[in-house]
Design a protein around this motif. Structure first.
Motif, PDB file in Angstrom:
ATOM      1  N   ALA A   1      49.861  32.531  26.160  1.00  0.00           N
ATOM      2  CA  ALA A   1      49.603  33.512  26.529  1.00  0.00           C
ATOM      3  C   ALA A   1      48.915  33.480  27.446  1.00  0.00           C
ATOM      4  CB  ALA A   1      49.323  34.989  25.273  1.00  0.00           C
ATOM      5  N   ALA A   2      47.814  32.966  27.443  1.00  0.00           N
ATOM      6  CA  ALA A   2      46.440  33.416  28.394  1.00  0.00           C
ATOM      7  C   ALA A   2      47.030  33.329  29.906  1.00  0.00           C
ATOM      8  CB  ALA A   2      45.721  32.216  27.893  1.00  0.00           C
ATOM      9  N   MET A   3      47.375  32.334  29.840  1.00  0.00           N
ATOM     10  CA  MET A   3      48.254  32.202  31.577  1.00  0.00           C
ATOM     11  C   MET A   3      49.094  33.501  31.988  1.00  0.00           C
ATOM     12  SD  MET A   3      46.919  29.676  33.101  1.00  0.00           S
ATOM     13  CE  MET A   3      45.592  30.388  31.822  1.00  0.00           C
ATOM     14  N   LEU A   4      49.307  34.712  31.144  1.00  0.00           N
ATOM     15  CA  LEU A   4      50.035  35.756  31.834  1.00  0.00           C
ATOM     16  C   LEU A   4      48.279  36.519  32.314  1.00  0.00           C
ATOM     17  CD1 LEU A   4      53.016  36.346  28.749  1.00  0.00           C
ATOM     18  CD2 LEU A   4      53.034  34.950  31.126  1.00  0.00           C
ATOM     19  N   THR A   5      47.581  35.882  31.619  1.00  0.00           N
ATOM     20  CA  THR A   5      46.844  37.249  32.630  1.00  0.00           C
ATOM     21  C   THR A   5      46.404  37.417  33.295  1.00  0.00           C
ATOM     22  OG1 THR A   5      44.556  36.249  31.275  1.00  0.00           O
ATOM     23  CG2 THR A   5      46.535  37.804  29.710  1.00  0.00           C
ATOM     24  N   GLY A   6      46.469  36.038  33.734  1.00  0.00           N
ATOM     25  CA  GLY A   6      45.864  35.552  35.348  1.00  0.00           C
ATOM     26  C   GLY A   6      44.250  34.744  35.618  1.00  0.00           C
ATOM     27  N   SER A   7      43.851  35.348  34.273  1.00  0.00           N
ATOM     28  CA  SER A   7      42.719  34.499  34.945  1.00  0.00           C
ATOM     29  C   SER A   7      41.564  33.998  33.165  1.00  0.00           C
ATOM     30  CB  SER A   7      41.604  35.506  34.677  1.00  0.00           C
ATOM     31  OG  SER A   7      40.427  35.275  35.528  1.00  0.00           O
ATOM     32  N   LEU A   8      41.805  32.888  32.953  1.00  0.00           N
ATOM     33  CA  LEU A   8      40.923  32.063  32.039  1.00  0.00           C
ATOM     34  C   LEU A   8      39.579  32.795  32.065  1.00  0.00           C
ATOM     35  CD1 LEU A   8      41.800  30.018  31.099  1.00  0.00           C
ATOM     36  CD2 LEU A   8      40.954  28.154  32.310  1.00  0.00           C
ATOM     37  N   GLY A   9      39.241  33.078  33.275  1.00  0.00           N
ATOM     38  CA  GLY A   9      37.840  33.780  33.467  1.00  0.00           C
ATOM     39  C   GLY A   9      36.994  35.317  32.817  1.00  0.00           C
ATOM     40  N   MET A  10      38.748  35.424  31.849  1.00  0.00           N
ATOM     41  CA  MET A  10      39.055  37.122  31.214  1.00  0.00           C
ATOM     42  C   MET A  10      38.772  36.934  30.018  1.00  0.00           C
ATOM     43  SD  MET A  10      37.830  39.001  34.228  1.00  0.00           S
ATOM     44  CE  MET A  10      38.011  40.960  32.939  1.00  0.00           C
ATOM     45  N   LEU A  11      38.789  36.076  29.489  1.00  0.00           N
ATOM     46  CA  LEU A  11      39.421  35.735  28.629  1.00  0.00           C
ATOM     47  C   LEU A  11      38.219  35.785  26.730  1.00  0.00           C
ATOM     48  CD1 LEU A  11      42.858  34.631  29.088  1.00  0.00           C
ATOM     49  CD2 LEU A  11      42.348  37.144  28.418  1.00  0.00           C
ATOM     50  N   PRO A  12      37.704  36.431  26.129  1.00  0.00           N
ATOM     51  CA  PRO A  12      37.143  36.032  25.189  1.00  0.00           C
ATOM     52  C   PRO A  12      38.245  35.446  23.862  1.00  0.00           C
ATOM     53  CG  PRO A  12      37.577  38.478  24.948  1.00  0.00           C
ATOM     54  CD  PRO A  12      38.551  37.917  25.449  1.00  0.00           C
ATOM     55  N   SER A  13      37.113  35.688  22.584  1.00  0.00           N
ATOM     56  CA  SER A  13      37.819  34.695  21.227  1.00  0.00           C
ATOM     57  C   SER A  13      36.863  34.960  20.001  1.00  0.00           C
ATOM     58  CB  SER A  13      37.995  33.314  21.417  1.00  0.00           C
ATOM     59  OG  SER A  13      37.099  33.064  21.535  1.00  0.00           O
ATOM     60  N   ALA A  14      37.211  35.242  19.055  1.00  0.00           N
ATOM     61  CA  ALA A  14      36.297  35.515  17.934  1.00  0.00           C
ATOM     62  C   ALA A  14      36.565  34.292  16.614  1.00  0.00           C
ATOM     63  CB  ALA A  14      36.173  36.876  17.834  1.00  0.00           C
TER      64      ALA A  14
ATOM     65  N   ARG B   1      34.807  41.458  42.226  1.00  0.00           N
ATOM     66  CA  ARG B   1      35.694  39.619  41.467  1.00  0.00           C
ATOM     67  C   ARG B   1      34.800  38.671  41.914  1.00  0.00           C
ATOM     68  NH1 ARG B   1      38.516  43.696  41.032  1.00  0.00           N
ATOM     69  NH2 ARG B   1      40.527  43.871  41.971  1.00  0.00           N
ATOM     70  N   THR B   2      34.757  37.491  40.631  1.00  0.00           N
ATOM     71  CA  THR B   2      34.310  36.813  40.881  1.00  0.00           C
ATOM     72  C   THR B   2      34.952  35.669  41.533  1.00  0.00           C
ATOM     73  OG1 THR B   2      34.929  35.817  38.704  1.00  0.00           O
ATOM     74  CG2 THR B   2      32.431  36.525  39.275  1.00  0.00           C
ATOM     75  N   ALA B   3      34.684  34.704  42.229  1.00  0.00           N
ATOM     76  CA  ALA B   3      35.576  33.999  42.962  1.00  0.00           C
ATOM     77  C   ALA B   3      36.904  33.393  42.803  1.00  0.00           C
ATOM     78  CB  ALA B   3      34.893  32.276  43.514  1.00  0.00           C
ATOM     79  N   GLU B   4      37.501  33.306  41.612  1.00  0.00           N
ATOM     80  CA  GLU B   4      38.562  32.865  41.153  1.00  0.00           C
ATOM     81  C   GLU B   4      39.512  33.590  40.522  1.00  0.00           C
ATOM     82  OE1 GLU B   4      36.403  33.717  39.094  1.00  0.00           O
ATOM     83  OE2 GLU B   4      37.665  34.440  36.892  1.00  0.00           O
ATOM     84  N   LEU B   5      39.716  35.090  40.992  1.00  0.00           N
ATOM     85  CA  LEU B   5      39.864  36.534  40.584  1.00  0.00           C
ATOM     86  C   LEU B   5      40.710  36.612  41.798  1.00  0.00           C
ATOM     87  CD1 LEU B   5      37.982  38.306  38.766  1.00  0.00           C
ATOM     88  CD2 LEU B   5      40.076  37.254  37.209  1.00  0.00           C
ATOM     89  N   THR B   6      41.750  37.686  42.074  1.00  0.00           N
ATOM     90  CA  THR B   6      42.860  38.119  42.912  1.00  0.00           C
ATOM     91  C   THR B   6      41.938  38.898  43.389  1.00  0.00           C
ATOM     92  OG1 THR B   6      44.687  38.681  41.938  1.00  0.00           O
ATOM     93  CG2 THR B   6      44.783  36.583  43.118  1.00  0.00           C
ATOM     94  N   GLY B   7      41.923  39.704  44.874  1.00  0.00           N
ATOM     95  CA  GLY B   7      41.720  41.663  45.451  1.00  0.00           C
ATOM     96  C   GLY B   7      40.407  41.459  45.564  1.00  0.00           C
ATOM     97  N   GLY B   8      40.308  43.142  45.356  1.00  0.00           N
ATOM     98  CA  GLY B   8      38.795  43.746  45.373  1.00  0.00           C
ATOM     99  C   GLY B   8      38.106  43.733  46.241  1.00  0.00           C
TER     100      GLY B   8
END
Ligand code: ATP
Ligand code: MG
Length: 359
Positions: A254-267, A333-340
């Protein structure tokens, strides 16, 4: 006053955590948060200094804290050490030592990251679901386990999938409670058609739902079907409750469906009122460490989860989440994100978010 322990860890961990720490300072200064921050070593950094990935002192410090915010652990430097002395073991021992049985893993796709012409094909606009994964039981911990020699000269490796009724109920409670704060829909995922532990899982979740959460719309799905549905129509889900193994696999998908590992938190949550642990889902990313390239959003959003679940400041959690969304909306945007329109490094991304806490 609440107490927060920072565990920067290894690789990009210290860089991304430094930005979260600046957000905490801003919340303490300008928004009435009252959190005292301490730091300790975990993982490879702890191995290098103390010879072990988690010291008894750090575990005690963690137990005495309300919330723990971690960066990431591990890296090639420690990859040749035995399993029980690796950086990752420190994190496993920490989760176990704190009885953190419920792992919350949101998979949310930020609107700003879906309107680009360079959008990756797997990204699902509008996705917003949360996994509640059982974290300290199941086949990863079940006994007996081992590798044994066979009479014919061959070998056999074996593990045990095991859940007690109480282990199922406590994580299910967390999921039902979370569902109530969202759309009151919960999907429990198991393999009750082929596994006894899965059958017990389904029975316990069903009984708990009927007795304590009749207002929550509970459904069940086999894990293989869930994998298929996550690819076919992932937006059908809101909260997904599942065991340690299935949760590991399905939440990564599911994480891959969001487009960026750098955006996903957890608890990682235990009994309410006890300490809880928050961390980005990404690893230590040694390839980009020390270069001001890492995206600090996952860690800052983990801080938001700490504010919501551990510090009872949902107002500040929303403030932080809105600031992240606005920084993205305004093109940072940081380097790994698209657009911006503004390419920024780790520290500048942190600054852009802090500057947007006020509105
Ligand atoms: P681990 O075993 O610790 O999970 P891994 O190699 O499987 O490590 P990550 O460390 O999460 O996974 O990194 C995978 C890749 O994703 C890295 O090479 C890195 O380029 C990228 N990455 C991970 N986290 C971030 C981040 N916060 N910002 C930017 N890129 C990232
Ligand atoms: Mg990994």
């Amino acid at each position: 006053m609440s107490r927060m322990l920072l565990l920067p860890g290894d690789g990009i961990g210290p860089e991304v955590l430094a930005q979260a720490e600046r957000v905490i300072e801003a919340l303490n200064r300008d928004f009435g948060l009252d959190v005292e921050v301490q730091s300790a070593l975990l993982g490879g950094a702890s191995i290098d200094t103390y010879g072990t990935p988690l010291t008894a002192e750090t575990l005690a410090q963690a137990k005495a804290s309300d919330v723990i915010l971690m960066g990431s652990v591990g890296g090639p430097k420690w990859s040749d050490t035995p399993f029980d002395r690796r950086p990752e073991q420190g994190l496993l021992d920490l989760r176990k030592g704190l009885s953190l049985f419920a792992n919350l893993r949101p998979a949310k796709c930020f609107a700003a990251l879906t309107d680009s012409s360079t959008l990756k094909p797997e990204v699902v606009a509008g996705l917003d679901l949360v996994f509640v994964r059982e974290l300290i039981g199941g086949v990863y911990f079940g006994e007996p386990r081992g590798i044994e020699a066979l009479a014919d000269g061959g070998r056999r490796g074996f593990n045990t999938q095991s859940y007690t009724d109480e282990e199922v109920r406590r994580v299910a409670r967390t999921a039902f409670e979370l569902a109530r704060t969202r759309s009151s829909r919960l999907c429990s995922v198991d393999k009750s058609n082929v596994m006894e532990a899965g059958l017990l899982w389904r029975e316990e979740v069903t009984m708990l739902g009927a007795s304590d959460y009749p207002d929550v719309d509970l459904s069940h799905m086999y894990a293989d079907n869930c994998a298929m549905q996550l690819v076919r129509e992932p937006r059908q889900f809101d909260v997904i409750l599942t065991d340690n193994l299935f949760g590991d696999l399905l939440s990564d998908a599911a994480a891959m469906l969001t487009g960026s590992l750098g955006m996903l938190p957890s608890a990682a949550l235990g009994e309410s009122g006890k300490s809880s642990l928050y961390e980005p889902i990404h690893g230590s990313a040694p390839d980009i460490a020390g270069k001001d390239l890492a995206n600090p959003c996952a860690t800052i959003l983990s801080l938001a989860m700490a504010l919501r679940h551990g510090l009872e400041r949902p107002d500040l959690a929303e403030r932080v989440e809105s600031a992240v969304a606005r920084a993205l909306d305004e093109g940072y945007r940081t380097a790994e994100l698209t657009g911006g329109s503004h390419r920024v490094g780790t520290a500048a991304m942190g600054q852009a978010i802090i500057a947007r806490l006020h509105a």
